[in-house]
Design an enzyme around this catalytic site. Structure first.
Site, PDB file in Angstrom:
ATOM      1  N   CYS A  76     -65.782 -33.713  48.062  1.00 36.77           N
ATOM      2  CA  CYS A  76     -66.455 -33.320  49.305  1.00 36.77           C
ATOM      3  C   CYS A  76     -65.646 -32.316  50.123  1.00 36.77           C
ATOM      4  CB  CYS A  76     -66.829 -34.539  50.143  1.00 36.77           C
ATOM      5  SG  CYS A  76     -65.438 -35.479  50.836  1.00 36.77           S
ATOM      6  N   HIS A 129     -65.788 -38.713  54.490  1.00 37.21           N
ATOM      7  CA  HIS A 129     -66.672 -37.787  53.770  1.00 37.21           C
ATOM      8  C   HIS A 129     -67.025 -36.629  54.686  1.00 37.21           C
ATOM      9  CE1 HIS A 129     -69.440 -36.560  50.641  1.00 37.21           C
ATOM     10  NE2 HIS A 129     -70.437 -36.507  51.506  1.00 37.21           N
ATOM     11  N   HIS A 141     -73.321 -31.037  50.162  1.00 39.37           N
ATOM     12  CA  HIS A 141     -72.103 -31.813  49.937  1.00 39.37           C
ATOM     13  C   HIS A 141     -71.935 -32.167  48.470  1.00 39.37           C
ATOM     14  CE1 HIS A 141     -73.784 -36.169  50.034  1.00 39.37           C
ATOM     15  NE2 HIS A 141     -74.787 -35.355  49.838  1.00 39.37           N
TER      16      HIS A 141
END
Length: 165
Positions: A76, A129, A141
């Site tokens: 990520c 994240h 993402h």
């Protein structure tokens, strides 16, 4: 397309007001940056964010790999790092460090190209994240092992937003 022999039958005032509005807008666009301190930097930051968003979108389908920073595999924060680096901005490596480096903004102030941070607590160290806001409640993402870079709706309201300057 222009029709060369066509006569404009609108009243002169309508033609002039249209020209005046265009001239006024052009003059404002040229004059605003010097009049508003920081306006040029904000425009530059918005252009960089839009470019980073486009770069992330171009990586659609690239496999997730923990610790990967591209150009063919990403985790990520590796996707956000890669996208902004290619757009001309340097970010730290991890999602929490990226959160700590951005200008924190409210959900109502978010715009396409801002970073979206998912967290489990109340401090920057709880960020686990990150994605790039695409607008309309979606992010680009690299979600998890076995998945690929993709556009996905933000699945929780418990996120923070950050702007890369």
């Amino acid at each position: 397309m222009c029709t060369p022999n066509r006569i404009d039958l609108r009243p002169a005032s309508a033609r002039l007001s249209r020209l005046g509005a265009a001239s006024l807008l052009t003059a404002a666009a040229v004059a605003v940056p010097p009049l508003l301190p920081g306006a040029a930097q904000q425009a530059d930051a918005a252009a960089v964010s839009a470019q980073a968003l486009s770069i992330a979108a171009s990586k659609k389908g690239s496999p997730y790999q923990w610790g990967a920073t591209g150009p063919n595999r990403f985790d990520c924060s590796g996707l956000t790092l890669y996208s902004f680096k290619r757009a001309g901005k340097k970010l730290p490596r991890t999602a929490s460090a990226q959160y700590n480096r951005t200008t924190h903004i409210s959900a109502s102030s978010r715009r396409a190209g801002d970073l979206v941070f998912f967290h489990s607590g109340s401090s920057g160290s709880s960020v686990y994240h990150v994605g790039i806001y695409a607008g309309g409640g979606y992010i680009w993402h690299a979600p998890k092992t076995g998945a690929t870079v993709r556009l996905e709706r933000i699945w929780t309201s418990g996120v923070w937003y950050g702007r890369v300057n």
